[in-house]
Structures are given as structure tokens and as C-alpha cells.
Write a protein that holds these residues in place. Sequence first.
Motif, PDB file in Angstrom:
ATOM      1  N   ALA B 115       0.825  -1.215   0.000  1.00 45.53           N
ATOM      2  CA  ALA B 115       0.000   0.000   0.000  1.00 45.53           C
ATOM      3  C   ALA B 115       0.856   1.261   0.000  1.00 45.53           C
ATOM      4  O   ALA B 115       0.481   2.275  -0.583  1.00 45.53           O
ATOM      5  CB  ALA B 115      -0.931  -0.018   1.211  1.00 45.53           C
ATOM      6  N   ALA B 116       2.034   1.200   0.623  1.00 45.05           N
ATOM      7  CA  ALA B 116       2.888   2.387   0.722  1.00 45.05           C
ATOM      8  C   ALA B 116       3.428   2.823  -0.645  1.00 45.05           C
ATOM      9  O   ALA B 116       3.938   3.933  -0.776  1.00 45.05           O
ATOM     10  CB  ALA B 116       4.044   2.113   1.682  1.00 45.05           C
ATOM     11  N   LEU B 118       1.549   3.045  -3.410  1.00 49.97           N
ATOM     12  CA  LEU B 118       0.478   3.555  -4.271  1.00 49.97           C
ATOM     13  C   LEU B 118       0.652   5.027  -4.649  1.00 49.97           C
ATOM     14  O   LEU B 118       0.385   5.407  -5.787  1.00 49.97           O
ATOM     15  CB  LEU B 118      -0.886   3.333  -3.594  1.00 49.97           C
ATOM     16  CG  LEU B 118      -1.319   1.864  -3.514  1.00 49.97           C
ATOM     17  CD1 LEU B 118      -2.595   1.724  -2.695  1.00 49.97           C
ATOM     18  CD2 LEU B 118      -1.529   1.278  -4.905  1.00 49.97           C
ATOM     19  N   ALA B 119       1.113   5.831  -3.686  1.00 49.95           N
ATOM     20  CA  ALA B 119       1.222   7.273  -3.965  1.00 49.95           C
ATOM     21  C   ALA B 119       2.255   7.544  -5.058  1.00 49.95           C
ATOM     22  O   ALA B 119       2.036   8.388  -5.938  1.00 49.95           O
ATOM     23  CB  ALA B 119       1.581   8.029  -2.690  1.00 49.95           C
ATOM     24  N   THR B 120       3.372   6.823  -5.038  1.00 54.08           N
ATOM     25  CA  THR B 120       4.424   7.006  -6.039  1.00 54.08           C
ATOM     26  C   THR B 120       3.915   6.611  -7.423  1.00 54.08           C
ATOM     27  O   THR B 120       4.151   7.298  -8.416  1.00 54.08           O
ATOM     28  CB  THR B 120       5.658   6.132  -5.692  1.00 54.08           C
ATOM     29  OG1 THR B 120       5.964   6.350  -4.329  1.00 54.08           O
ATOM     30  CG2 THR B 120       6.833   6.483  -6.554  1.00 54.08           C
ATOM     31  N   ARG B 122       0.806   6.475  -8.389  1.00 49.64           N
ATOM     32  CA  ARG B 122      -0.221   7.431  -8.807  1.00 49.64           C
ATOM     33  C   ARG B 122       0.423   8.693  -9.372  1.00 49.64           C
ATOM     34  O   ARG B 122      -0.017   9.243 -10.376  1.00 49.64           O
ATOM     35  CB  ARG B 122      -1.086   7.773  -7.591  1.00 49.64           C
ATOM     36  CG  ARG B 122      -2.427   8.316  -7.911  1.00 49.64           C
ATOM     37  CD  ARG B 122      -3.432   8.044  -6.811  1.00 49.64           C
ATOM     38  NE  ARG B 122      -2.918   8.366  -5.506  1.00 49.64           N
ATOM     39  CZ  ARG B 122      -2.971   7.544  -4.464  1.00 49.64           C
ATOM     40  NH1 ARG B 122      -3.531   6.364  -4.568  1.00 49.64           N
ATOM     41  NH2 ARG B 122      -2.461   7.894  -3.308  1.00 49.64           N
ATOM     42  N   GLY B 147      -6.081   2.666  -9.160  1.00 47.73           N
ATOM     43  CA  GLY B 147      -5.893   2.540  -7.708  1.00 47.73           C
ATOM     44  C   GLY B 147      -6.692   1.371  -7.142  1.00 47.73           C
ATOM     45  O   GLY B 147      -6.195   0.604  -6.318  1.00 47.73           O
TER      46      GLY B 147
END
Lengths: 97, 231
Positions: B115-116, B118-120, B122, B147
Motif C-alpha cells: 500500500a505504501a 500507491l502514492a508514487t 499514482r 488505484g
Amino acid sequence: MSTPLRLTTGRRPDGTTVLAAAGEIDMSNAGEFSTALAEAGDDGAFVVDLTGVEYLDSAGLAAIFPYVERISLIARPLLAPVLTIAGLDDLTTVEDG
Amino acid sequence: VVIDPDGKTVLLDRGRSRPLGVRSAADRPEAQYTVPARATLLLYTDGLVERRRQPLTAGIEKVAAAVREGHAAPLEDLATAVMDSMAPGGGFDDDVALLLYRHPGPLEMDFPAEAARLATVRSALRGWLARCGIDITTSQNVLVAVGEACANAIEHGHRQLPAGRIRLRAAATADELRLTIADSGHWRPPQPAANPHRGRGFMLMRTLMTDVTVTTGDAGTVVDLQARIPR
């Protein structure tokens, strides 16, 4: 890079509690968002201000659903499609900008 | 030859000169052209378009028409279509080289199913969509659908394999985006009754995209997303 999210709880002059979120909400930080909602929702109705949120998916929606009876939402047009599909558009004020 | 996303043809003919290797006293002219987002660029050698007893312009028009016709197709298919449509009855007389490029090229990422991350992912996808000239609303729909597909892979696909990986590929044609999210896990599309949260993620994917296909095989699960690009 972990998902950036800033959560601030405050009160309006009329006493309404406002939880303001800024950043992105996904499965990695939906728990944090959920905790903040629980704290803000301690004493009845409140406002969830998502104006600063650039991303919200089903993990964030799942955190919001338990509170639908007593919240109103503020969001930018960017989030409108997801909030509408989730049936939250009647609780939401969409603000431009 | 450039075919822009609206199907308009541009011939890159302002840098014309004698063939390379032929001595020339004058400087060779240079020209610049910026390839627009989702346009298709074709570079080719003369063997593709030269035909005996036909003006060169006829061959160039013909190849431009072939690219225009396929400007919504994946590049690999377009390359085959162009070669097939240009081949004379008895095969090509001369050697032929052609290069097709669509701007921007596909985005390919391979990352741990955590999960960590996902931001990268995205952020990279958001940047690529902007380079494709995609409007904000379509871009946001794609980010959420991808996502959700990644969240499925992380939650369901990798319970037994914490070190699993996810591969994301994104490609654009003139009027469509295609995204593939592949993992090594074996999960089934969730049943909304059994799992309302994941069911909701799936519903979002289906509503936001034009087409969603989930294939589970021995090697893992592949989610294929297609989104039409509004004009």
C-alpha cells in the motif's frame, strides 16, 4: 513516498466541528482518516472538508460511510464523479477552485 | 509523416535535401516540429513508398492514408497493417525500414504489492496522463480505477506472498487509453454481498472505465481497463 495526508479538526464560530483533510486518501492511510472521523464525530453532526483532497477511492469512501447520517461534505469538482457514484452527492457541496 | 489525434496529416518535408553520402556544397536545411500528444509519427526509407511508373507522391499519400486509418490502433498492429497495405503484389523490390512512434510512449512500472507504494505509482501515472494531454476528469477517473485494481492485487492477491509484485502498463492511442495491471496472485472479482468495501471498488472501476476485463490464470491476475478519451 508514502501517501501524503494532513488532517485538521477545528470549530466554526457557530460551534460546528469541521474535519479538514488535505492530500490523498487510499488504503495506506484510510485508517488514519477513519480515526480522525471518529474523533470529530464524537459530539453529533459535523462537516468533512475535502477541498484539499486530490485523490479518494473506495478505501476513503468506506471510512466515510459509517457517518453518512450526520455529516456534510465539501469537495472540489475533481472528486465529484467518485462521490456521485458512491451516492454521497446529496451530502456534498462542490466548490470550484 | 505525422497523423495528429484528430486524423490530420502533416508531412515533415521542410528538411529536404540530397541523400546522405551525396556531396553537397550547400548546408543541409534543418527544420523543427513538435509532435503533439497522442499523434503517430512514421519514419521510413524510400523502399516503402517508391514504385516504378508511379510518382513518389502517390506512395507517400498511400502510406499516410494507411497510418491515418490505424491511428486508433496499437502501434504493433499498425506496423503490420502499414507493411501489408504497402507491399506490392510480388513483394517489396527494395529493403524497407520503418519506425512508428506515438507520443508519449507507454508507461511501464513494476513495483512491490504494498500500500505504501500507491502514492508514487499514482504520481507517475498522473504525470504520464498529463503528457498524453488527457483532461483532468478523465485523468482522475483513470487514477481511481487503477488505484482500485492495485488495491485488489495488494489485498487479495498477495496474502500468502508478501513479496509479490505488480506490473502496470499504460498506453494511449488517438482516442483511447488502455491500462493493464498484472499481479502474481489468484483472486476473484469480489462479491459485493460478501465484501461490500471491495465490491464498491469494483463498482467504481466499472463505472469510471469504458471496459473492464479481469483474467485469472496460473501466472496471476490481469486487469485490463479501457477508457475513451473525450474530444
